[in-house]
Design an enzyme around this catalytic site. Structure first.
Site, PDB file in Angstrom:
ATOM      1  N   SER A 117       7.866  -4.836   6.839  1.00 33.64           N
ATOM      2  CA  SER A 117       7.595  -5.738   7.957  1.00 33.64           C
ATOM      3  C   SER A 117       8.306  -7.089   7.864  1.00 33.64           C
ATOM      4  CB  SER A 117       6.085  -5.909   8.103  1.00 33.64           C
ATOM      5  OG  SER A 117       5.502  -4.647   8.271  1.00 33.64           O
ATOM      6  N   ARG A 160       0.809  -1.213   0.000  1.00 32.31           N
ATOM      7  CA  ARG A 160       0.000   0.000   0.000  1.00 32.31           C
ATOM      8  C   ARG A 160       0.838   1.257   0.000  1.00 32.31           C
ATOM      9  NH1 ARG A 160      -4.176   0.779   3.937  1.00 32.31           N
ATOM     10  NH2 ARG A 160      -2.412   0.630   5.344  1.00 32.31           N
ATOM     11  N   ASP A 171       5.352  -2.942  10.664  1.00 28.03           N
ATOM     12  CA  ASP A 171       3.923  -2.743  10.929  1.00 28.03           C
ATOM     13  C   ASP A 171       3.589  -2.636  12.413  1.00 28.03           C
ATOM     14  OD1 ASP A 171       4.571  -5.393  11.270  1.00 28.03           O
ATOM     15  OD2 ASP A 171       3.016  -6.187   9.939  1.00 28.03           O
TER      16      ASP A 171
HETATM   17 MG    MG Z   1       0.101  -5.494   7.054  1.00 26.49          MG
END
Ligand code: MG
Ligand code: ADP
Length: 463
Positions: free
Chosen positions: A147, A78, A200
Site C-alpha cells: 500500500s 500480515r 489495500d
Molecule cells: Mg492496512
C-alpha cells in the site's frame, strides 16, 4: 486570567481555520472530481495519480482454491492463507499471522525489508501440513497488497513511485516491488509466485465486491488514507491498451496526495508537513489519517504551552517529542464520557507526564480532539462525495433504484467511533435526503487481505 484567554485565543483561531462548512465541502468535492478527470487524462496531469491497476475484473464468487495474501502498508504486516470454495461454498477458511513491522526496517534498505517479509512468509508456509498445500506439484500463488504509490506495469508488477506513512527506503524507489520480493523469496528458497500486485484499497474493493455486487468504491482510513473505484475503461484517455472485455478498470486514486486551495489548512498542518519525511506531499492524508491526527493535537497543545503557559510555567518535555501522542490516545480522550474526564487526565499523565490538570483544561483538550477529528471526517466525506459525483451516482435518477455501496476499512474507521459517525453523517448531509438511501457505507472488515487472495485466484497461472 490573561494566560487562559491567550490559550483560548489559540484554540479559537485554530477552530476557525479548521472550519469546514458544507459549501466548502462541496467545493472540495468538485475539486476532487476535476482532479480525477485530469489524472485520468494524462500521466502527471494531476496531483491525483489515478493509477491504472490492471484489475479489470472483480471477484464473482466463483473463485476456488488455496491462495496466499501478504499485506504490507503501515503499522502491521500480515500473511494470510485463504481457502476459497467456489460458488456454493464461499470462503471455507482463512488463517493469518500478524506481526508489527520493526520500526528500523521502515527506513532501512530494500534488501532488509524484503528479507524480513520473505522470512515471515516462509515461516507461515512452514507451519502448514501436507493437505493444506494448494495442489501437489503446483506453485503457491500470492496476492501482494503493497500500500504505497506504485506505477503498475501489469497485474503482477509495478515500480515504487515514492514512500509514504513514515517509510523511507531510498534504494527501493523506482524498483519493481514484485522483483524485490521474488529475489528475497529465492534467498529463503520459498517457491511462490506473485499472481497479483495490488494495494489495500483495491484489495478492499475486491473483497467488498465478493460479498456485494453493488460495491463501486473502497476507501481506507488507517495509518494513511486512499481510495479506489471502478471506472469505465473508455473514460480513461491515458489508457493506451486494448479495452477490457468487462469495460471496466479499477483506478487507484492515491487520493492522499490531493491538494486544493479549499482545504482548511492551519499553521500546524504546514509545520507538520515541513517536518515530515515527505514535505509537500500527501497533504490530504496529513489532515485525515491516523498517522497524523494525534500529532496535530500535540502541535496545538505545544503552542498553547509555549505561548500561553497552558500547562504551567514550564513546557512539558514530553510534549516536545514528535508523534508521541498517537491517534488512539486522542480517540480515547475524545470518547471520555466520565464527569471528571479521568481518561483525559490519565492519558495526559501517562503519555505526556502532565499532572494536575483541571477539569476546565481537560475539557479544552477534548474540544481540540473534536475539532481535529471533525475536520478529518468531513474532508473524507467530501472526497467520497467527489467520487460519487465522478460516477454520476450522487443523485437518484428517475426510475432507477441503483445502490452505490462504498467499502470502508482501516483502523481509524474501525476504532474511532466519533470520526466514523461524523464522516457518515456528513456524507448524508452532502447527498441530501432523497438520495441518502441509495448510497451505503459498509465496513469491509479485512477485505484487503481476502481481496488480494481473491485477485490472486482470478489471475492464477493455472486457470
Ligand atoms: Mg492496512
Ligand atoms: P494500516 O493502515 O497501518 O494498514 P490499520 O488499518 O490497522 O493499519 O490502521 C492502523 C491505524 O489506525 C493506526 O495507525 C491508528 O492511527 C489508527 N487506529 C488504530 N486504533 C485506533 C483507535 N482506537 N482510535 C483511533 N485510531 C486508531
Amino acid at each position: 486570567s490573561a494566560k487562559w484567554s491567550r490559550a483560548m485565543g489559540i484554540v479559537r483561531e485554530f477552530q476557525d481555520k479548521c472550519d469546514s462548512p458544507i459549501g466548502k465541502l462541496r467545493n472540495l468535492a468538485d475539486a476532487m472530481t476535476v482532479e480525477m478527470h485530469a489524472g485520468l487524462a494524462s500521466e502527471g496531469g494531476s496531483k491525483l495519480k489515478m493509477i491504472i491497476s490492471y484489475v479489470d475484473n472483480l471477484p464473482t464468487g466463483e473463485e476456488e482454491g488455496r491462495f496466499y495474501a501478504l499485506d504490507l502498508g503501515g503499522t502491521n504486516f500480515r500473511v494470510l492463507r485463504v481457502h476459497l470454495g467456489g460458488k456454493d461454498k464461499g470462503i471455507i477458511q482463512t488463517e493469518f499471522d500478524e506481526v508489527s513491522i520493526p520500526p528500523h526496517l521502515m527506513t532501512s534498505s530494500s534488501h532488509e525489508l524484503f528479507d524480513f517479509i520473505a522470512a515471515e512468509l516462509a515461516k507461515f508456509v512452514a507451519t502448514e501440513d501436507e493437505k493444506s498445500h494448494p495442489f501437489p506439484g503446483r506453485q503457491r500463488e500470492l496476492g501482494f497488497t503493497f500500500s504505497f504509490p506504485v506505477r503498475q506495469t501489469s497485474i503482477s508488477s509495478g515500480t515504487l513511485i515514492k514512500w509514504t506513512k513514515g517509510f523511507s527506503i531510498e534504494d527501493a524507489v523506482g524498483e519493481d516491488v514484485v522483483g524485490e520480493l521474488n529475489k528475497a523469496m529465492e534467498r529463503v528458497r520459498l517457491d511462490m509466485r506473485v499472481a497479483a500486485l495490488v494495494n489495500d484499497t483495491i484489495g478492499t474493493l475486491a473483497g467488498g465486491r465478493y460479498y456485494n455486487p453493488n460495491v463501486v468504491a473502497a476507501i481506507i482510513l488507517g495509518t494513511g488514507t486512499n481510495a479506489a473505484y471502478v471506472e469505465r475503461a473508455n473514460a480513461i484517455p491515458k489508457w493506451q491498451g486494448p479495452l477490457p472485455r468487462s469495460g471496466d478498470m479499477v483506478i487507484n486514486m492515491e487520493w492522499g496526495n490531493f491538494r486544493s486551495s479549499h482545504l482548511p489548512l492551519t499553521e500546524y498542518d504546514d509545520d507538520l508537513d515541513v517536518a515530515s519525511l515527505n514535505p509537500g506531499e500527501q497533504i490530504f492524508e496529513k489532515m485525515i489519517s491516523g498517522m497524523y491526527l494525534g500529532e496535530i493535537l500535540r502541535r496545538v497543545m505545544l503552542k498553547m504551552a509555549e505561548e500561553a503557559e497552558f500547562f504551567g510555567d514550564t513546557v512539558p518535555e514530553k510534549l516536545k517529542i514528535p508523534f508521541i501522542l498517537r491517534t488512539p490516545h486522542m480517540s480515547t480522550m475524545h470518547h471520555d464520557t466520565s464527569s471528571d474526564l479521568k481518561d483525559v487526565a490519565s492519558k495526559l499523565r501517562d503519555i505526556l507526564e502532565i499532572n494536575n490538570t483541571t477539569l476546565r483544561m481537560r475539557k479544552v483538550i477534548v474540544e481540540l480532539c473534536d475539532t481535529i477529528a471533525t475536520r478529518g471526517a468531513r474532508l473524507s466525506a467530501a472526497g467520497i462525495y467527489g467520487i460519487l459525483k465522478k460516477l454520476g451516482r450522487e443523485i437518484t435518477r428517475e426510475g432507477e433504484d441503483q445502490k452505490s455501496v462504498i467499502a470502508l476499512d482501516g483502523g481509524l474507521f474501525e476504532h474511532y467511533k466519533k470520526f466514523r459517525q461524523c464522516m457518515e453523517s456528513t456524507l448524508k448531509e452532502l447527498i441530501g435526503e432523497e438520495a441518502s438511501d441509495t448510497v451505503v457505507i459498509t465496513h469491509s472488515n479485512d477485505g484487503s487481505g481476502i481481496g488480494a487472495a481473491l485477485l490472486a485466484a482470478s489471475h492464477s497461472q493455472y486457470l
